[in-house]
Design a protein around this motif. Structure first.
Motif, PDB file in Angstrom:
ATOM      1  N   SER A   2       0.825  -1.197   0.000  1.00  0.00           N
ATOM      2  CA  SER A   2       0.000   0.000   0.000  1.00  0.00           C
ATOM      3  C   SER A   2       0.865   1.254   0.000  1.00  0.00           C
ATOM      4  CB  SER A   2      -0.923   0.001   1.219  1.00  0.00           C
ATOM      5  OG  SER A   2      -0.167   0.267   2.385  1.00  0.00           O
ATOM      6  N   GLN A   3       0.246   2.332  -0.405  1.00  0.00           N
ATOM      7  CA  GLN A   3       0.933   3.623  -0.508  1.00  0.00           C
ATOM      8  C   GLN A   3       1.454   4.076   0.854  1.00  0.00           C
ATOM      9  OE1 GLN A   3       1.448   4.988  -3.412  1.00  0.00           O
ATOM     10  NE2 GLN A   3       2.147   7.002  -2.881  1.00  0.00           N
ATOM     11  N   THR A   4       0.651   3.903   1.902  1.00  0.00           N
ATOM     12  CA  THR A   4       1.080   4.361   3.226  1.00  0.00           C
ATOM     13  C   THR A   4       2.261   3.526   3.731  1.00  0.00           C
ATOM     14  OG1 THR A   4      -0.609   2.957   4.247  1.00  0.00           O
ATOM     15  CG2 THR A   4      -1.177   5.261   3.891  1.00  0.00           C
ATOM     16  N   ARG A   5       2.271   2.237   3.428  1.00  0.00           N
ATOM     17  CA  ARG A   5       3.390   1.389   3.862  1.00  0.00           C
ATOM     18  C   ARG A   5       4.664   1.770   3.115  1.00  0.00           C
ATOM     19  NH1 ARG A   5       3.231  -2.878   7.222  1.00  0.00           N
ATOM     20  NH2 ARG A   5       4.767  -3.935   5.929  1.00  0.00           N
ATOM     21  N   THR A  83      10.855   6.811  -5.979  1.00  0.00           N
ATOM     22  CA  THR A  83      10.388   6.684  -7.360  1.00  0.00           C
ATOM     23  C   THR A  83       9.133   5.810  -7.421  1.00  0.00           C
ATOM     24  OG1 THR A  83      12.647   6.935  -8.179  1.00  0.00           O
ATOM     25  CG2 THR A  83      11.050   5.947  -9.685  1.00  0.00           C
ATOM     26  N   ALA A  84       9.123   4.723  -6.673  1.00  0.00           N
ATOM     27  CA  ALA A  84       7.948   3.842  -6.658  1.00  0.00           C
ATOM     28  C   ALA A  84       6.728   4.568  -6.096  1.00  0.00           C
ATOM     29  CB  ALA A  84       8.236   2.591  -5.838  1.00  0.00           C
ATOM     30  N   VAL A  85       6.927   5.342  -5.025  1.00  0.00           N
ATOM     31  CA  VAL A  85       5.820   6.102  -4.426  1.00  0.00           C
ATOM     32  C   VAL A  85       5.277   7.104  -5.442  1.00  0.00           C
ATOM     33  CG1 VAL A  85       5.278   7.844  -2.671  1.00  0.00           C
ATOM     34  CG2 VAL A  85       6.544   5.800  -2.028  1.00  0.00           C
ATOM     35  N   THR A  86       6.186   7.821  -6.096  1.00  0.00           N
ATOM     36  CA  THR A  86       5.772   8.812  -7.087  1.00  0.00           C
ATOM     37  C   THR A  86       5.038   8.155  -8.248  1.00  0.00           C
ATOM     38  OG1 THR A  86       7.679  10.173  -6.491  1.00  0.00           O
ATOM     39  CG2 THR A  86       6.601  10.676  -8.577  1.00  0.00           C
ATOM     40  N   MET A  87       5.551   7.021  -8.718  1.00  0.00           N
ATOM     41  CA  MET A  87       4.905   6.327  -9.831  1.00  0.00           C
ATOM     42  C   MET A  87       3.512   5.836  -9.442  1.00  0.00           C
ATOM     43  SD  MET A  87       6.747   6.668 -12.424  1.00  0.00           S
ATOM     44  CE  MET A  87       5.986   5.543 -13.550  1.00  0.00           C
ATOM     45  N   ASN A  88       3.359   5.376  -8.213  1.00  0.00           N
ATOM     46  CA  ASN A  88       2.032   4.963  -7.746  1.00  0.00           C
ATOM     47  C   ASN A  88       1.069   6.142  -7.742  1.00  0.00           C
ATOM     48  OD1 ASN A  88       2.557   2.271  -7.402  1.00  0.00           O
ATOM     49  ND2 ASN A  88       2.953   2.400  -5.217  1.00  0.00           N
ATOM     50  N   GLN A  89       1.544   7.295  -7.295  1.00  0.00           N
ATOM     51  CA  GLN A  89       0.688   8.482  -7.271  1.00  0.00           C
ATOM     52  C   GLN A  89       0.294   8.889  -8.689  1.00  0.00           C
ATOM     53  OE1 GLN A  89       3.206  11.170  -5.081  1.00  0.00           O
ATOM     54  NE2 GLN A  89       2.390  10.533  -3.095  1.00  0.00           N
ATOM     55  N   VAL A  90       1.265   8.855  -9.604  1.00  0.00           N
ATOM     56  CA  VAL A  90       0.981   9.213 -10.996  1.00  0.00           C
ATOM     57  C   VAL A  90       0.004   8.213 -11.603  1.00  0.00           C
ATOM     58  CG1 VAL A  90       2.017   9.359 -13.307  1.00  0.00           C
ATOM     59  CG2 VAL A  90       3.130  10.465 -11.366  1.00  0.00           C
ATOM     60  N   THR A  91       0.185   6.946 -11.296  1.00  0.00           N
ATOM     61  CA  THR A  91      -0.708   5.911 -11.824  1.00  0.00           C
ATOM     62  C   THR A  91      -2.138   6.131 -11.351  1.00  0.00           C
ATOM     63  OG1 THR A  91       1.119   4.340 -11.876  1.00  0.00           O
ATOM     64  CG2 THR A  91      -1.098   3.423 -11.939  1.00  0.00           C
ATOM     65  N   ALA A  95      -5.325   7.063 -13.645  1.00  0.00           N
ATOM     66  CA  ALA A  95      -6.545   6.247 -13.635  1.00  0.00           C
ATOM     67  C   ALA A  95      -7.770   7.149 -13.512  1.00  0.00           C
ATOM     68  CB  ALA A  95      -6.507   5.240 -12.492  1.00  0.00           C
ATOM     69  N   GLY A  96      -7.679   8.162 -12.650  1.00  0.00           N
ATOM     70  CA  GLY A  96      -8.785   9.114 -12.509  1.00  0.00           C
ATOM     71  C   GLY A  96      -9.027   9.879 -13.790  1.00  0.00           C
TER      72      GLY A  96
END
Length: 160
Positions: A2-5, A83-91, A95-96
Motif C-alpha cells: 500500500s501507498q502508506t506502507r 520513485t515507486a511512491v511517485t509512480m504509484n501516485q501518478v498511476t 486512472a482518474g
C-alpha cells in the motif's frame, strides 16, 4: 504494497541513512581522539600504548568509511522507493483522468447519436435519404441549416 506502507518504509530508510551518517561522524571524532592519544603516548615514551591507540584510530577510520558507504547504499534504496511512491501516485492520477475521459467520450458519443438522430428526422421530413455519405464541407452547412430551421420552428411554437 500500500501507498502508506511504502511511504512509511521511505521515511524509515531516510532515517536510517541519517543515523548512519551521524555514526560515521562520531567515528571520525573518535579517530581524532585516538590520534591525540597516540601523540601523547609517544611524547611519554609509551610506544606499546601508542601502537594500541593507533590501531584504534585505524579501526575508527575504517568504521567511518564503512558507515558512509552503507549510508550511500541506503540512500540509493530510498531513492528507488521514492520513485515507486511517485509512480504509484501518478498511476492513480492517470486512472482518474482515464475514467473522466471515458465518461466524457461516452457523453460525446451520446451527443453524436443525438445529432445523427436529429439529422435523420430532418432528412425524413425533407424527404432526403441520408444513407449516402455527404462530403465533409456540405455536412457542416447542412447541420447549420437544419439547426437554424429547427431553432426557428421552436421559437414559433413557443410564442403564445
Amino acid at each position: 504494497m500500500s501507498q502508506t506502507r511504502l511511504t512509511e518504509h521511505l521515511f524509515n530508510l531516510k532515517f536510517a541513512a541519517k543515523e548512519l551518517q551521524r555514526n560515521s561522524k562520531r567515528c571520525d571524532k573518535e579517530e581524532k581522539a585516538e590520534k591525540t592519544k597516540v601523540k601523547k603516548a609517544i611524547q611519554k615514551g609509551n610506544v606499546e600504548v601508542a601502537r594500541i591507540h593507533a590501531e584504534n584510530a585505524i579501526r575508527q577510520k575504517n568504521q567511518s568509511i564503512n558507515l558512509l558507504r552503507m549510508s550511500a547504499r541506503v540512500d540509493a534504496v530510498a531513492a528507488r522507493v521514492q520513485t515507486a511512491v511517485t509512480m504509484n501516485q501518478v498511476t492513480k492520477s492517470m486512472a482518474g483522468v482515464v475514467k473522466s475521459m471515458d465518461a466524457t467520450l461516452k457523453s460525446m458519443n451520446l451527443e453524436k447519436n443525438q445529432v445523427d438522430t436529429l439529422m435523420h428526422e430532418m432528412a425524413d421530413e425533407a424527404g432526403l435519404d441520408l444513407t449516402m455519405e455527404l462530403p465533409q464541407s456540405q455536412t457542416g452547412s447542412l447541420a447549420a441549416t437544419v439547426a437554424s430551421s429547427e431553432q426557428a420552428r421552436l421559437s414559433c411554437t413557443s410564442l403564445p
